[in-house]
Design a protein around this motif. Structure first.
Motif, short mmCIF file in Angstrom:
data_model
loop_
_atom_site.label_atom_id
_atom_site.label_comp_id
_atom_site.label_asym_id
_atom_site.label_seq_id
_atom_site.Cartn_x
_atom_site.Cartn_y
_atom_site.Cartn_z
N ILE A 186 0.88 -1.17 0.00
CA ILE A 186 0.00 0.00 0.00
C ILE A 186 0.91 1.21 0.00
CG2 ILE A 186 -1.78 1.31 1.20
CD1 ILE A 186 -2.70 -1.29 2.52
N GLN A 187 0.90 1.96 -1.09
CA GLN A 187 1.79 3.10 -1.24
C GLN A 187 1.01 4.40 -1.02
OE1 GLN A 187 4.64 3.05 -4.54
NE2 GLN A 187 4.01 5.14 -5.03
N LYS A 188 1.42 5.14 -0.01
CA LYS A 188 0.76 6.41 0.31
C LYS A 188 1.42 7.57 -0.45
CE LYS A 188 -2.02 4.66 3.46
NZ LYS A 188 -2.19 5.29 4.77
N TYR A 189 0.67 8.63 -0.65
CA TYR A 189 1.15 9.88 -1.24
C TYR A 189 1.71 9.66 -2.65
CZ TYR A 189 0.89 10.70 3.75
OH TYR A 189 0.47 10.73 5.06
N SER A 190 1.08 8.81 -3.41
CA SER A 190 1.50 8.56 -4.79
C SER A 190 0.98 9.67 -5.70
CB SER A 190 0.96 7.20 -5.26
OG SER A 190 1.25 6.99 -6.62
N ILE A 191 1.81 10.08 -6.65
CA ILE A 191 1.41 11.15 -7.58
C ILE A 191 1.54 10.71 -9.04
CG2 ILE A 191 1.90 13.04 -5.98
CD1 ILE A 191 4.59 13.42 -7.49
N HIS A 192 1.80 9.41 -9.27
CA HIS A 192 2.00 8.93 -10.63
C HIS A 192 0.94 7.92 -11.07
CE1 HIS A 192 5.81 11.01 -10.80
NE2 HIS A 192 6.23 10.38 -9.72
N ASP A 193 -0.06 7.71 -10.28
CA ASP A 193 -1.07 6.68 -10.58
C ASP A 193 -2.47 7.27 -10.69
OD1 ASP A 193 0.79 4.51 -10.53
OD2 ASP A 193 0.81 4.63 -8.35
N GLY A 194 -2.55 8.41 -11.38
CA GLY A 194 -3.82 9.10 -11.50
C GLY A 194 -3.71 10.51 -10.96
N PRO A 195 -4.80 11.28 -11.01
CA PRO A 195 -4.75 12.69 -10.61
C PRO A 195 -4.61 12.87 -9.10
CG PRO A 195 -6.99 12.03 -11.12
CD PRO A 195 -6.13 10.88 -11.52
N GLY A 196 -3.94 13.95 -8.71
CA GLY A 196 -3.86 14.32 -7.30
C GLY A 196 -2.98 13.38 -6.49
N ILE A 197 -3.09 13.55 -5.16
CA ILE A 197 -2.38 12.68 -4.22
C ILE A 197 -3.23 11.43 -4.01
CG2 ILE A 197 -1.53 12.43 -1.85
CD1 ILE A 197 -1.04 15.47 -1.88
N ARG A 198 -2.59 10.25 -4.13
CA ARG A 198 -3.36 9.02 -4.11
C ARG A 198 -2.74 7.98 -3.17
NH1 ARG A 198 -6.79 9.78 -8.11
NH2 ARG A 198 -7.66 7.69 -7.95
N THR A 199 -3.57 7.05 -2.78
CA THR A 199 -3.10 5.82 -2.16
C THR A 199 -3.19 4.74 -3.22
OG1 THR A 199 -3.78 6.41 0.09
CG2 THR A 199 -3.58 4.06 -0.42
N THR A 200 -2.08 4.06 -3.49
CA THR A 200 -2.08 2.99 -4.48
C THR A 200 -1.98 1.65 -3.79
OG1 THR A 200 -1.02 4.44 -6.11
CG2 THR A 200 -0.96 2.07 -6.54
N VAL A 201 -2.95 0.78 -4.08
CA VAL A 201 -2.99 -0.55 -3.50
C VAL A 201 -2.57 -1.55 -4.57
CG1 VAL A 201 -4.43 -2.30 -2.36
CG2 VAL A 201 -4.88 0.16 -1.98
N PHE A 202 -1.52 -2.31 -4.30
CA PHE A 202 -0.97 -3.25 -5.27
C PHE A 202 -1.48 -4.66 -5.00
CE2 PHE A 202 1.93 0.32 -5.29
CZ PHE A 202 2.25 0.46 -6.64
N PHE A 203 -2.28 -5.18 -5.93
CA PHE A 203 -2.83 -6.53 -5.82
C PHE A 203 -1.79 -7.54 -6.28
CE2 PHE A 203 -6.48 -4.17 -5.13
CZ PHE A 203 -7.66 -4.91 -5.12
N LYS A 204 -1.82 -8.72 -5.67
CA LYS A 204 -0.88 -9.77 -6.04
C LYS A 204 -1.52 -10.72 -7.05
CE LYS A 204 2.97 -12.12 -3.72
NZ LYS A 204 3.36 -12.78 -4.93
N GLY A 205 -0.77 -11.05 -8.08
CA GLY A 205 -1.26 -11.96 -9.12
C GLY A 205 -1.45 -11.24 -10.43
N CYS A 206 -0.87 -11.82 -11.51
CA CYS A 206 -1.03 -11.24 -12.85
C CYS A 206 -1.01 -12.38 -13.87
CB CYS A 206 0.11 -10.26 -13.15
SG CYS A 206 -0.08 -9.42 -14.75
#
Length: 300
Positions: free
Chosen positions: A9-29
């Protein structure tokens, strides 16, 4: 309440959509891109990552392993994955933190509690939460549940997807997603099979369907020298964009940030000698899209 498997869980992300975001990384691809910078996302199961540079070969992990799954190989302790039960004793008893557990089971209740901690930043910046991976649609029940909880709280939602998932999964979540970050990696089907590990027809059909539904889409294109930086790929992508609607295209130049992770996971990295595309080539590609009237951004 549902549960799923994530690895970060990455806090304060600015590269995964508009604004300041929390990015949640799911496992499995379901895909195996040669340049994947999150190889720990590919396996649906939990894993142990080994940091060779931290290890002093003290032998504590060998002594503590109840499955006798660790042996010295090439002067370092190596895990036999067939014997390992992921009990994590090798992680817990390592005095140098040379091993890390990758993968976390989490309920939708637990995850929404993490997400809402930063609601004030979302509101002030026009941000929100992004679900990435891996491929989040591989865990569609969990994704659908957490998307609904976010929408109930008015949190902007984005899904970062490879597009390689059944249409019924996209159809199920589409109304709860404010923005799709949609990857188009290679337009040529044979090259797609070689470098990605699957055909691209389902990917192209799904983005067309999402466009027809009126969904907001950012198309994301990794650019890798001698693989997909050729004019044929660029022109075919521009042709695709003439029949679908996307808000913008993000060109993502290749980088080596994730290369060390392959060694730590005992995985083979196929692009070890690859260099990033030149700034000049990235600008040339950018200009081709601009001339076609397409909004373009280099990076994020």
């Amino acid at each position: 309440m549902t549960s799923g498997t994530i690895f970060n869980i990455q806090k304060y992300s600015i590269h995964d959509g508009p604004g300041i975001r929390t990015t949640v990384f799911f496992k499995g691809c379901p895909l195996k891109c040669w340049w994947c910078h999150n190889p720990e996302s590919q396996n649906t199961n939990h894993e142990i990552m080994f940091f060779e540079e931290r290890c002093t070969v003290c032998g504590k992990c060998i002594k503590k392993c109840p499955q006798n799954a660790i042996k010295i190989n090439n002067n370092f302790p190596e895990i036999d994955k067939f014997k390992c039960t992921l009990c994590e004793k090798c992680v817990d008893f390592c005095p140098n933190n040379a091993r890390e557990h990758v993968g976390r089971n989490i309920t939708s209740n637990e995850l929404i509690k993490e997400i809402v901690k930063d609601e004030v930043f979302y509101e002030q910046s026009g941000g929100g939460v992004t679900f990435s991976g891996g491929e989040p649609l591989m865990q569609v029940d969990f994704l659908d549940d957490i998307l609904k909880r976010c929408k109930d709280r008015g949190i902007h939602t984005a899904v970062d997807t490879s597009g390689y998932a059944p249409w019924k999964s996209f159809e199920r979540i589409a109304s709860k997603v404010d923005l799709f970050l949609y990857d188009i990696k290679i337009m040529d089907n044979e090259k797609h099979k070689k470098y990605i590990g699957a055909e691209n027809d389902i990917i192209l059909k799904n983005i067309e369907n999402l466009s027809n539904m009126g969904c907001n889409i950012y198309l994301r294109m990794p650019i890798i020298k001698e693989i997909n930086d050729d004019n044929d790929h660029i022109e075919k992508t521009i042709k695709l964009l003439s029949i679908i609607n996307v808000e913008q295209v993000n060109l993502l130049p290749y980088h080596k940030i994730g290369m060390d992770k392959y060694r730590r996971l005992k995985m083979n990295y196929k692009l070890s000698g690859m260099e990033k595309p030149s700034d000049e080539r990235m600008e040339e590609i950018s200009q081709k899209f601009k001339k076609a009237g397409i909004k373009i951004k280099i990076g994020g």
